[in-house]
Design a protein around this motif. Structure first.
Motif: not given
Length: 342
Positions: A320, A166, A121, A38-39, A111, A35-36, A42, A6, A163, A108
């Motif tokens: 990703i 996503g 998800d 967004v991960y 998760v 995109v990362q 979350e 992260d 990704h 994303r």
């Protein structure tokens, strides 16, 4: 406790202190970083990281983007997407800046953490496999967000990126817009392919036999179920050329490699018309009589990039972070769908 994945300062593309927006490697790296973001948004939400403890913002601020909207799921309130606006500093006079997007809409994938994960998800992942993603509330939220931004800013100013799950969301949104004549620059990282991973078979002669046999069966079923149709949905979609990024060691996305290569082989052996039918249909949908829409994972055109760098395990092959590495060994090829007027 925050994972090293992260921290932008630990794993982010720090080498891109100056972005050349005409450079496809830079564009890919920035899209993957957003995109990362967004991960990490979350995971910030799941782990209640707020204020100075939150870790998401460097993933977009490093490239002078601002977060203007979080896309949240109506079912579980999870953050599945973000809309970023490019706000370069006044001193940024790089000659390529006019090629930068004004907005990036990023999605994303799934998760899954050891102690918490979103059941929604997993449910959406299943719905993708049965071609039901377009009926979900998450996609409806996504589609409305894309339409709103296109109406406000224009298609040329917007990128889509995603990704895994996503990328399926971004692909479906991009397809829907392309059907209306709106072609969006789209980056699809490790997009799922809803079919058996034939590409993983080591015997390439056997692989070719299986693909040819499958094409003839699919084409035969298409004629039996749908009849001879003059309308080809791929003709409408063919001008849209999303950028696909796949890894041969990734069972989820690697089938795109064989999917596009097989088209060329069928044309070389004189079976183009058979493959034109097969490439836009799936055996599952035909058997289930789901013929009102083409399967999501099937694409007429794409700019396919294959990461040929060694991947020690599936996690890295599907991840990703590989897509902003500066030392990638890649093979790129444009596949443009062509058709015969009958």
């Amino acid at each position: 406790m925050a994972s090293d994945r992260d921290f932008f300062s630990f794993l982010g593309p720090l080498h891109l202190s100056t972005v050349d927006w005409n450079n496809e490697h830079h564009r890919r790296s920035v899209a993957a970083s957003l995109v990362q973001g967004v991960y990490v948004l979350e995971r910030d939400r799941q782990q209640n990281r707020k204020g100075l403890e939150s870790l998401a913002s460097p993933w977009w601020e490093f490239f002078h983007f601002q977060l203007v909207l979080q896309l949240r799921d109506d079912v579980d309130s999870s953050i599945f997407g973000s809309i970023y606006e490019f706000k370069p500093p006044a001193c940024n006079c790089h000659h390529s800046i006019q090629e930068a997007p004004r907005y990036v809409i990023a999605f994303r994938g799934t998760v899954i953490n050891p102690n918490s994960f979103t059941q929604e998800d997993l449910r959406l992942g299943f719905l993708f496999t049965i071609n039901g993603l377009h009926e979900t509330s998450r996609f409806k939220v996504s589609m409305q967000a894309v339409k709103n931004k296109v109406d406000a800013a224009g298609a040329l100013n917007i990128w889509l990126a995603g990704h895994s799950l996503g990328s399926a969301m971004a692909m479906l949104a991009g397809k829907n817009m392309a059907k209306t004549g709106v072609l969006l620059q789209t980056f699809l990282f490790n997009p799922p392919f809803s079919s058996a991973p034939i590409e993983k078979i080591e015997d390439k002669k056997l692989t070719q036999v299986i693909r040819i046999t499958k094409s003839f069966i699919t084409a035969g079923l298409a004629v039996a179920v749908k009849g001879h149709q003059s309308e080809d949905p791929f003709v409408v979609l063919s001008p849209w050329i999303p950028c696909l990024f796949v890894n041969p060691a990734d069972d989820i996305s690697s089938e795109y490699i064989g999917y596009f290569e097989h088209r060329e082989k069928m044309e070389k052996i004189g079976a183009r018309e058979i493959e034109e039918l097969a490439t836009r249909n799936s055996i599952r949908n035909l058997l289930l009589r789901k013929t009102e829409t083409e399967p999501l994972h099937l694409l007429p055109s794409a700019n396919l990039t294959i990461n040929l760098s060694p991947s020690p395990d599936f996690t890295r092959a599907h991840g990703i972070r590989q897509w902003w590495r500066p030392d990638l060994h890649m093979h790129c090829k444009l596949y443009q769908y062509r058709w015969k007027w009958r």
